[in-house]
Write an enzyme that holds these catalytic residues in place. Structure first.
Site, short mmCIF file in Angstrom:
data_model
loop_
_atom_site.label_atom_id
_atom_site.label_comp_id
_atom_site.label_asym_id
_atom_site.label_seq_id
_atom_site.Cartn_x
_atom_site.Cartn_y
_atom_site.Cartn_z
N HIS A 75 103.39 143.19 89.64
CA HIS A 75 102.34 143.11 88.33
C HIS A 75 102.97 142.52 87.37
O HIS A 75 104.03 143.32 86.94
CB HIS A 75 101.62 144.38 88.40
CG HIS A 75 102.31 145.75 88.13
ND1 HIS A 75 102.65 145.96 86.82
CD2 HIS A 75 102.71 146.56 88.75
CE1 HIS A 75 102.95 147.24 86.67
NE2 HIS A 75 103.34 147.58 88.09
N ASP A 77 101.59 143.52 84.16
CA ASP A 77 101.20 144.19 82.90
C ASP A 77 102.25 145.42 82.97
O ASP A 77 102.59 145.89 84.04
CB ASP A 77 99.54 144.59 82.88
CG ASP A 77 99.46 145.40 84.17
OD1 ASP A 77 99.79 145.15 85.16
OD2 ASP A 77 98.45 146.34 84.09
N ASP A 105 108.96 148.34 85.07
CA ASP A 105 107.77 148.34 85.81
C ASP A 105 106.71 147.43 85.43
O ASP A 105 106.14 147.67 84.39
CB ASP A 105 107.24 149.81 85.71
CG ASP A 105 105.96 150.09 86.39
OD1 ASP A 105 105.30 149.19 87.25
OD2 ASP A 105 105.45 151.31 86.41
N GLU A 138 97.08 146.02 86.88
CA GLU A 138 97.49 146.99 87.84
C GLU A 138 97.66 148.36 87.26
O GLU A 138 97.02 149.22 87.84
CB GLU A 138 98.82 146.64 88.50
CG GLU A 138 99.21 147.31 89.83
CD GLU A 138 99.98 148.77 89.55
OE1 GLU A 138 100.06 149.74 90.48
OE2 GLU A 138 100.23 149.09 88.39
N GLU A 139 98.09 148.40 86.12
CA GLU A 139 98.23 149.82 85.43
C GLU A 139 96.85 150.56 85.06
O GLU A 139 96.75 151.68 84.89
CB GLU A 139 98.97 149.49 84.36
CG GLU A 139 100.51 149.26 84.38
CD GLU A 139 101.27 150.26 85.34
OE1 GLU A 139 100.78 151.50 85.60
OE2 GLU A 139 102.44 150.23 85.33
N ASP A 162 107.11 147.49 93.74
CA ASP A 162 106.58 148.34 92.53
C ASP A 162 106.68 149.60 92.88
O ASP A 162 105.72 150.51 92.59
CB ASP A 162 105.02 147.84 92.33
CG ASP A 162 104.49 148.59 91.26
OD1 ASP A 162 105.24 148.83 90.42
OD2 ASP A 162 103.15 148.58 91.15
N HIS A 343 107.09 154.51 82.68
CA HIS A 343 106.00 155.06 81.74
C HIS A 343 106.60 156.07 80.68
O HIS A 343 105.84 156.75 80.20
CB HIS A 343 104.99 155.63 82.64
CG HIS A 343 104.26 154.69 83.44
ND1 HIS A 343 102.89 154.99 84.05
CD2 HIS A 343 104.39 153.36 84.00
CE1 HIS A 343 102.64 154.15 84.81
NE2 HIS A 343 103.71 153.18 84.72
ZN LIG Z 1 103.99 149.45 88.58
#
Ligand SMILES: [Zn+2]
Length: 367
Positions: A75, A77, A105, A138-139, A162, A343
């Protein structure tokens, strides 16, 4: 073959392009160019318009007539903060300056896919038909993969890049998850003058909560009330209480029966007290569970073996685009990229992992 410098350079270039969810235009345009230069047929779908973002899913197809069709996806984003990312290389690791996430990520996954395509082109390596999907949103709820019309591409196997952990880690199971608000509407009244004419929503909730299943329900299933909000003042019988609820299970059936039971208990207890129950809990994504000897799993295990990379199959606690592709009937695994502490501002990735992952992809296409 795989060139470490080239991967690192490409990765750094991509992480410096901010791409928060629904705002993937810049990285999308960058990737359209890269895929075109590598000779893929490139399209952008309408996932951006459908989901209120400024970029759709970017899809590239590398044709191979009569061959199996492999999906490779990551992904575009990233979570915030990502307005300005200053990557730093130190001791074989790429990290941030501590003011943003790194965006490994999932740009680590994208970098490995691009390196695979570069090597295929350079060395004229034989390959299956390759469908690359760089997804948006995706997030914030797997928006891109949910909107992606995968059935148009008759994919045989999906390889989604991912997951955190070292390359070689294969996610073959992931839970389905439901999330949302449970609201109890009681009745306000003056707590000192006429409490008997009110219905305290919190009291009703408390009765229901002692009867529902919370925490670890069984080895595959969990549920939780994470936030409780309600009330105005001590002299008012609490009229409304909102409970933020979630439940997850590796088994779709178990999740459904847990939800049914939970809602039924709230409904019944509310009735007993004369309160009203409002339910805004929705299943966000379905789970999946692949067998150890499923072909898509075997392909990855054999690929790892050939480059002396230890492989292991594990189940994940979270959702990814992999959940959606499996639910659309494409056997798909989620592969570890090497991204670490995702994150957070301490996110980093090891260069060796990016290299290993690219090598692994080049073995996967032989399978
Ligand atoms: Zn991810």
């Amino acid at each position: 073959m795989v060139q470490e410098n080239r991967i690192v350079e490409n990765f750094l270039e991509m992480v410096k392009i901010p791409s928060p969810s629904k705002n993937e235009r810049a990285i999308g345009d960058y990737l359209i160019n890269v895929l075109k230069e590598l000779g893929l047929e490139v399209t952008e779908d309408s996932a951006g318009e459908i989901n209120g973002g400024n970029c759709g899913n970017i899809i590239g197809v590398l044709r191979a007539k009569g061959k199996k069709k492999y999906l490779f996806s990551a992904h575009m984003d990233t979570v915030v903060p990502c307005e300005k990312i200053n990557p730093i290389i130190e001791g074989g690791i790429i990290k941030t300056d501590g003011t943003s996430v790194l965006g490994g990520d999932d740009k680590g996954g994208i970098a490995a896919i691009i390196e695979m395509l570069k090597v295929i082109k350079e060395k004229k390596i034989e390959h299956p038909e390759i469908v690359v999907v760089f997804s948006m949103g995706e997030e914030i709820g797997l928006l891109g993969s949910k909107s992606f019309e995968i059935e148009k591409y008759s994919i045989d196997y999906g390889f989604i890049l991912d997951s955190s952990g070292k390359p070689g880690r294969i996610i073959t199971k992931a839970p389905s998850a439901a999330r949302g608000k449970l609201t109890i509407l009681g009745k306000p009244a003056h707590a000192g003058i006429s409490p008997e004419s009110g219905i305290n929503a919190l009291t009703v909730a408390a009765h229901a909560i002692t009867k529902i299943k919370l925490g670890r329900v069984d080895i595959e299933t969990t549920s939780n009330i994470g936030v409780v909000s309600g009330g105005q003042a001590t002299n008012i019988v609490m009229p409304t209480v909102e409970l933020d609820y979630e439940a997850r299970s590796l088994s779709n059936e178990k999740l459904n029966s847990l939800l049914e039971e939970t809602f039924e208990i709230f409904e019944r207890v509310c009735n007993e007290f004369g309160a009203t129950f409002e339910n805004k809990v929705n299943v966000e994504y379905p789970g999946f569970a692949l067998d150890e000897n499923e072909k898509v799993v075997e392909i990855v295990k054999k690929a790892c073996e050939r480059i002396n990379l230890k492989s292991e199959t594990v189940s994940s606690g979270g959702g990814s685009d992999t959940n959606i592709y499996n639910s659309k009937g494409i056997p798909s695994v989620n592969l570890a990229v090497g991204m670490t502490k995702v994150h957070t501002l301490e996110e980093y990735i090891e260069i060796k992992d990016l290299v290993d992952l690219s090598k692994m992809l080049l073995e996967i296409i032989k399978g």
